[in-house]
Write an enzyme that holds these catalytic residues in place. Structure first.
Site, short mmCIF file in Angstrom:
data_model
loop_
_atom_site.label_atom_id
_atom_site.label_comp_id
_atom_site.label_asym_id
_atom_site.label_seq_id
_atom_site.Cartn_x
_atom_site.Cartn_y
_atom_site.Cartn_z
CB SER A 1 -0.86 0.05 1.26
OG SER A 1 -1.96 -0.77 1.14
N GLY B 1 -6.31 -3.30 -7.46
CA GLY B 1 -7.42 -2.41 -7.11
C GLY B 1 -6.90 -1.05 -6.67
NE ARG C 1 -11.06 -6.27 -6.08
CZ ARG C 1 -9.98 -5.88 -5.41
NH1 ARG C 1 -8.78 -6.04 -5.97
NH2 ARG C 1 -10.09 -5.36 -4.22
CG ASP D 1 -5.40 -6.62 2.58
OD1 ASP D 1 -6.55 -6.73 2.10
OD2 ASP D 1 -4.65 -5.66 2.31
CE LYS E 1 -10.78 -6.22 0.58
NZ LYS E 1 -10.36 -4.82 0.43
NE ARG F 1 -3.27 -9.23 0.86
CZ ARG F 1 -2.04 -8.70 0.91
NH1 ARG F 1 -1.03 -9.41 1.40
NH2 ARG F 1 -1.81 -7.48 0.46
C1 S3P Z 1 -5.67 -1.02 0.13
C2 S3P Z 1 -6.87 -0.95 0.78
C3 S3P Z 1 -7.70 -2.13 1.10
C4 S3P Z 1 -6.87 -3.40 1.04
C5 S3P Z 1 -6.04 -3.48 -0.21
C6 S3P Z 1 -5.08 -2.30 -0.29
C7 S3P Z 1 -4.96 0.24 -0.17
O1 S3P Z 1 -8.74 -2.22 0.15
O2 S3P Z 1 -7.71 -4.53 1.11
O3 S3P Z 1 -5.29 -4.68 -0.25
O4 S3P Z 1 -3.78 0.18 -0.62
O5 S3P Z 1 -5.54 1.30 0.03
P1 S3P Z 1 -10.13 -1.42 0.33
O6 S3P Z 1 -9.86 0.02 0.23
O7 S3P Z 1 -11.00 -1.92 -0.80
O8 S3P Z 1 -10.65 -1.83 1.68
#
Ligand code: S3P
Length: 433
Positions: free
Chosen positions: A25, A97, A125, A319, A346, A393
């Site tokens: 992240s 995502g 998604r 996660d 996810k 994961r």
């Molecule tokens: C993330 C936020 C989370 C997490 C993803 C990474 C990010 O998702 O599950 O692996 O980098 O901001 P969501 O914002 O959909 O909860």
């Protein structure tokens, strides 16, 4: 090592120490903010994996010069505020995502035309969660199936600030709106139902942007420009979680995990395993580039007990759900994880994936619409047809389940680990030899 299936048998003890791979992240955000800033930013200890490479490629397509100065450091020459260029082709966000959603916020601030797509998983998604607020700010966005899915086209510019109450706790949605807010006229206010990870807010401050956070409310002012800065990324607690679980389950194990991120919006897994009675100690806490880090000393824990998680517990361990389910099978009593419907959207439907696969290994696991109940302790059995569903994961959680089971297991679709932890199997082998 890159293979599409891996055979694993009961492992020896985990011993030694590791530095987990850089936080995914935070790595994404370092590329985003350095690319939006004016001047040269050096990003050290950046994750080079499938997801972060998607972000790097995207910004190269938007005209940003990104130089690799070593295997894990980049020099990013940011062109400055509103200086990205129209991409010549569709931007492929791969499996990521974070790339797709944060980019939709950035591109909404730019008046050129752009199109985002992704792999099969990402194309299924939900994207309306970012399109709705960005539409309200004035971006012109089209997307497949009534604005629900990628591909998505964006013609941005001329944004106005909004006040937005988020229906779900999501750092990706929050960050997309914050980023669009930087290009909007006025103050953009975002309110979350529960606190999601706050790396965007923290890191923007390092790039000179004033982000006002009061509880669940975040405010940014349009026109705030980013200034280049040097960032060092801490280790990823979400990647470390797999080995922590392995240590707790394999008798005689002891492992020191160094330089791992311990941001309070991310360390729910550590809190949960402590509640389960795990032997884990936090050492050497410090702050690096605005993020708390430290070391974790973890030891085999033979008396794990079941716990109950409700929706308030979920965002800070979102996660870590698959690996927590594996641990729960070893704990005494019924572990309940509820309020976790987000897990269904996810990289795979993680509730259904983990229920199906752990049942094959003999786990007593019940599926709810918004979570699971797992009764333990159960000695998991091996299985030669475990599936990752193309989800990194799930692949890693099942691998840890496999090395705690008697016999030989085969996990298919393990190349997915390249999304966040390309060296996962090499490290697993090295630690358990
Ligand atoms: C993330 C936020 C989370 C997490 C993803 C990474 C990010 O998702 O599950 O692996 O980098 O901001 P969501 O914002 O959909 O909860």
């Amino acid at each position: 090592m890159k293979t599409s299936s891996v055979t694993l048998k009961k492992a020896g003890q985990f011993k030694g120490q590791i530095i987990p791979p850089p936080d995914k992240s935070i790595s994404h955000r370092a590329v985003f903010f350095s690319s939006l800033a004016y001047g040269k930013s050096r990003v050290s200890n950046i994750l080079r994996a499938g997801d972060t490479n998607s972000t790097i490629n995207a910004f190269r397509m938007l005209g940003v010069e990104i130089k690799e100065i070593s295997d894990d450091s980049l020099l990013i020459d940011g062109p400055g505020f509103m200086r990205l260029k129209e991409p010549q082709d569709v931007i492929d966000c791969g499996n990521s995502g974070t790339t797709a959603r944060l980019l939709s916020g950035v591109l909404s601030g730019h008046s050129f035309f752009s199109v985002l797509t992704g792999d099969q998983s990402l194309r299924s998604r939900p994207m309306y969660r970012v399109i709705e607020p960005l539409d309200a700010m004035g971006a012109r966005i089209s997307a497949r199936s009534g604005k629900r899915y990628l591909p998505m086209s964006i013609k941005g510019g001329g944004l106005k600030a909004i006040t937005y109450k988020m229906p779900v706790a999501s750092a990706q949605v929050k960050s997309a709106i914050i980023l669009a807010g930087l290009f909007a006229e006025g103050d953009t206010v975002i309110e979350e139902p529960l606190k999601s990870r706050d790396h965007t807010e923290r890191m923007l401050t390092a790039y000179g942007v004033d982000v006002d956070t009061k509880g669940l409310r975040v405010t940014v002012t349009g026109g705030s420009e980013l200034t280049a800065c040097d960032i060092t990324i801490p280790g990823d607690i979400s990647s470390a979680a797999f080995f922590i679980a392995g240590v707790l389950m394999v008798e005689g194990s002891e492992l020191l995990i160094k330089d791992v991120g311990l941001n309070p919006t991310r360390h729910g897994f550590i809190e949960m395993i402590k509640r389960m009675g795990a032997d884990v100690k936090v050492l050497d806490k410090k702050v690096v580039s605005g993020e708390s880090t430290g070391s974790l000393l973890c030891k085999y824990s033979d008396k794990l007990k079941a716990i109950k998680l409700t929706k308030e517990d979920i965002p800070s361990m979102i996660d870590e759900f698959p690996i927590l389910c594996v641990l729960a099978a070893r704990a005494t009593g019924v572990t309940e994880i509820r309020g976790a419907r987000e897990l269904r959207v996810k990289e795979s439907d993680r509730i259904s994936s983990i229920v199906t696969e752990l049942r094959k290994m003999g786990a007593k696991i019940e599926e709810y619409d918004d979570g699971v109940a797992i009764e333990g302790p159960v000695a998991l059995n091996s299985c030669n047809s475990l599936q990752s569903y193309g989800d990194h994961r799930i692949a890693m959680a099942l691998s840890i389940a496999a090395i705690s089971a008697e016999g030989e297991s085969v996990i298919h679709g393990t190349d997915a680990v390249g999304i966040s932890y390309p060296e996962f199997y090499d490290t697993l082998e090295m630690l358990t030899q």
